[in-house]
Structures are given as structure tokens and as C-alpha cells.
Scaffold this motif. Sequence first.
Motif: not given
Length: 299
Positions: A113-118, A128-133, A200-205
Motif C-alpha cells: 500500500d505504499g506505507h511502511d511495515h517495518g 521485499d527482494p530489492h535489497q541491493w538498493l 533506499f528510502e529507509k536508509r536515507f530517510g
Amino acid sequence: MKHFLVSTLLMTSAAQADVPQIVADIPPVHSLVAQVMGDLGTPTLVVQPGASPHDYALRPSEASAIAKADGVIWMGNALTPWLSETITNLANDAATLELGDLPQTSRLEARDDGHDHGHDDHSDHAFDPHQWLDPDNAVKWLDAIAAQLSQLDPENAGTYFTNAAEGKARIAVEISATEMRLSDLNSRPYIVYHDAYQYFEKRFGLASSGALATSDATPPSAADLAHIRDEIQSNNITCIFAEPQYNPRLVASVFEGDTGKIGLLDPLASTRPLGADLYPLLIQDLTTAVASCLGDAPN
């Protein structure tokens, strides 16, 4: 003298022949493997630039490369489920390294849904498999790749770990540059085409407000577009990110009139040349795209 030169060439050829043949699944992983291998050899890429890794159809040359591989380094079953069976059928004796499943790899729950599940580092639920980001993951993977290559090629272990250290230093530079460039933009909402960027979003806020499509394999429905238009209006969103392989008109259609900016995010760095430079440039490109699209937005 002639005999010496011939002997030297033969020894060099033999040393190169002993370097393991490595296959990597996607361009960012290929880049990290290329960094660790350095001048010793070049990995083979399976999923070609611009293609989706989720449902890729192998070419005969790619299947042949997998069959000949001494090692396969890939993200794992969550990103490319079809590759697991391929490895079993074609390269059952090859050493495999699944970067996404390593215990030191950060793992986030999949979002719908585009929102953070932690964070969910140890859950068996969908993730989420996009872990290289998250470039912190890439830093960890360089040592894991060096260790894997060293098992296959002990004589060059020192070179692999030296190359990995150089790669980590370069990624650290990109992390610092991204932190500085995006530090004032973390409260500015935006929309992405599909929800691939939470690492990427979580890493850089950063503060994503949603995605047009639930996945890169499913185009947004009329209801999805209507929901995103509501998000744009209610949150005063002025930036939306497209991706190179999708129709930019669809992305532009969510803005009513000329009210927003359209940026471009490429999670696989599909336009960059393959090689050791691709991964640092991927992080640099994402940073530039976000800064350009959000930089003039109101607080």
C-alpha cells in the motif's frame, strides 16, 4: 629470450584459465562481482539490462553460461524464482551464493500500500527482494562474494579481498554523498511507479507516499490511478518518479494539469555500462534523481 616469453605467456594463460567462471543474475550484482574479480576475470550476466528479473526468459547463450559456471551469485528466489530451478537443472554442481538470504542482509517486509511495515529480519513472510538498493547491504555482500570466490580460487584470495575492500570504500563515499545531498529532503512526499525503493528510502530517510502499480509486472488500474490522484491532492505532492521501461504518459496522467515534476528512477541501472562502476553509479543516479525532483518542492 623467446623461450622465456613463450613460457610467461603460457603461465599467464594457465592462471587466467584457473579463475572460476561466475554467473550473476542482475546488473547490480554483476557489478559487485566484477569489482571483486577485478582484472582476474569477468562474470557473465543472466538478466540483460532493461529486462525484468521476475519473469525473464533465458536465451540459449545465457543457459549455456549457467551450465558452464563454477559459481552462481544471485539475489535469491524472492527476486528470480525461475532461476532456482534453472540452477538445479543446469548447474547443480556449481557453488551458489544467495545474497538476499544471507543472515547479515537487511530484510524488509513487502509493502502493498505504499506505507511502511517495518523491519522483519527473521520472518518467513513475504519480503521485499530489492535489497541491493540499500548500499549497506552491498558493502556486506562484497566480503561474502570475496569469500565465495576465495573458496573456488584460493590462490587469488588476497586479490579478491583487496578488491572487496576497495569496493567498500567507494560505496562508502557514495553513501556519505547521498546522506549529505538528501538530508534536507526527508519530509517531502513523492510517488513512485512501483514500490521497489523502500530499502533506499529507509536508509536515507525519504518519505514515499505510494506507488502507481502494485508490482512492475502489473500495470496500474483505473482505481489505482484515482487513488494516487487523491494522494497527490491531499498531501500536496509535486514529484512522481517514472521508470525507463514504462510508459511516461501514464505517469504524467496522474497530475491534473502542469502541477508537478516527473523524475526517473532506474533500480537496475539499465542504461549504465556493465562493470565494477555500475553499482556506485546506480546509487549516484538515484540520489541525483531524487534531489532534482524534490529539490525545488515546497516544505
